[in-house]
Design an enzyme around this catalytic site. Structure first.
Site, PDB file in Angstrom:
ATOM      1  CE  LYS A  39      -1.153   0.029   4.842  1.00 58.41           C
ATOM      2  NZ  LYS A  39      -1.686   0.288   5.770  1.00 58.41           N
ATOM      3  NE  ARG A 134      -6.354  -0.190  10.952  1.00 58.75           N
ATOM      4  CZ  ARG A 134      -5.245  -0.766  10.193  1.00 58.75           C
ATOM      5  NH1 ARG A 134      -4.321   0.574   9.839  1.00 58.75           N
ATOM      6  NH2 ARG A 134      -5.251  -2.005  10.201  1.00 58.75           N
TER       7      ARG A 134
END
Length: 356
Positions: A39, A134
């Site tokens: 990413k 998260r």
């Protein structure tokens, strides 16, 4: 020195290859496999190719667009969607990801329906909430959650994972890893479910790996920063024996003049709504670079020469040139932290240049 196009990010593929190889050996010695996270480099096919050639056969990315790019470039790997899909992109998940990470039943049900209709079997890794807050299913809910997922056609649970040092900065400590292993053992026993991936975290797991004797059930980590920047993210310390300079950001001087060190005139906000403060250092040689916050996260750049970044606007960086003799047209090189690398690789304005 006058060279090619600026701004550019110079990518040393040989150094990335070396880091990947070292980390594969290091983690492999303790029975832990690596997912290469693409990413931060935007699914860059040239970099993906390097990882695959070194033996990292599973590539993970949080953007479906990046998975598609790597697939279309002919990269031979298993592709993992690194975050929970959104309901609106489930069709693309089935098309471009072999495996996705999941925490919501509604999304898994839709994945199941589409995969089943296409006669496919989509693999999923369920993420546990281990304190970083998260993504993740609360441990107390995991057994009930898995029971529901196992009843769905078209999807197969192939692993459990957890995130650390991402949102809450919670470290993947030995206590956390033992806790994760215990939860996994319980799930495997209860459901007679062999799990291929027990993904204990990311580059932040390096210190745990170096200290732990028994890695328990953990057999996988998702590595990005340690491969690309040779660092672990908990303390941002360099990992011994790895290259920390595989990426260099290069731009050029577009103005070099002697000016005052403090702005003069009536003061208001700057371009980003701040009220900047300046130290009076008298007259100084100031340099202007033709890049700014729209190109790269300037706070994540460190100049390689003895000059100082005074600040930036959307398309300029202002420098104190100090004793350097930099002139208009001269190139200035910077090393990058993770955030700056992410922004430079994402920016369409920054040329990607490869060196070996």
């Amino acid at each position: 020195m006058h060279a090619s196009v600026t701004p550019r990010i110079e990518i040393n593929l040989a150094k990335i290859a070396y880091n990947a190889n070292q980390l594969l050996q290091l983690y492999g010695a303790k029975g832990i496999g690596i997912m290469g996270v693409t990413k931060v480099v935007c699914g860059n096919p040239a970099i993906a190719e390097v990882l695959v050639n070194k033996g990292i056969g599973v590539l993970a990315d949080s953007k479906l667009e990046n998975l598609r790019k790597m697939r279309e470039a002919g990269i031979q790997a298993q592709f993992v969607l690194l975050r929970t899909p959104s309901l609106s992109e489930v069709n693309e998940v089935i098309a471009y990801a072999d495996i996705s990470m999941n925490t919501e039943l509604a999304i898994i049900q839709k994945l199941s329906a589409i995969a089943h209709a296409q006669n496919k079997r989509h693999q999923i890794i369920l993420m546990l909430e281990m304190g970083d807050l998260r993504e993740g299913i609360m441990p107390a809910d995991m057994a009930g959650f898995i029971a529901e997922v196992l009843a769905l056609p078209g999807v197969q649970v192939v692993g459990l994972g957890a995130s650390f040092a991402c949102f809450g900065g919670v470290k993947p400590s030995a206590v956390k890893m033992d806790e994760l292993s215990a939860i996994v053992q319980g799930i495997e026993d209860q459901f007679s479910l062999p799990l291929m991936y027990i993904s204990g975290g990311n580059s932040a797991n390096y210190n745990w790996l170096m200290e732990v004797k028994d890695t328990g059930k953990i057999n996988n980590v998702r590595l990005g920063e340690s491969i690309y920047l040779g660092r672990e993210p908990v303390f941002r310390e360099a990992i011994s024996g790895l290259f920390t300079d595989a990426f260099t950001f290069v731009t050029e001087v577009i103005e070099a003049k002697v000016k005052p060190s403090v702005p003069y005139g009536e003061k208001g906000q700057d371009a980003f709504g701040n009220l900047p403060q300046f130290q009076d250092r008298g007259m100084m040689r100031r340099g202007l670079l033709g890049v700014g916050e729209q190109d790269v996260l300037v706070s994540g750049l460190t100049p390689q020469a003895n000059i100082e970044v005074l600040g930036s606007s959307s398309d300029h960086i202002v420098l104190d040139l100090k004793k350097s003799n930099l002139q208009v047209g001269d190139e200035v090189s910077f090393s990058l932290n993770y955030s700056a690398l992410l922004s430079a690789m994402t920016s369409p304005y920054v040329l990607k240049a490869y060196t070996h």
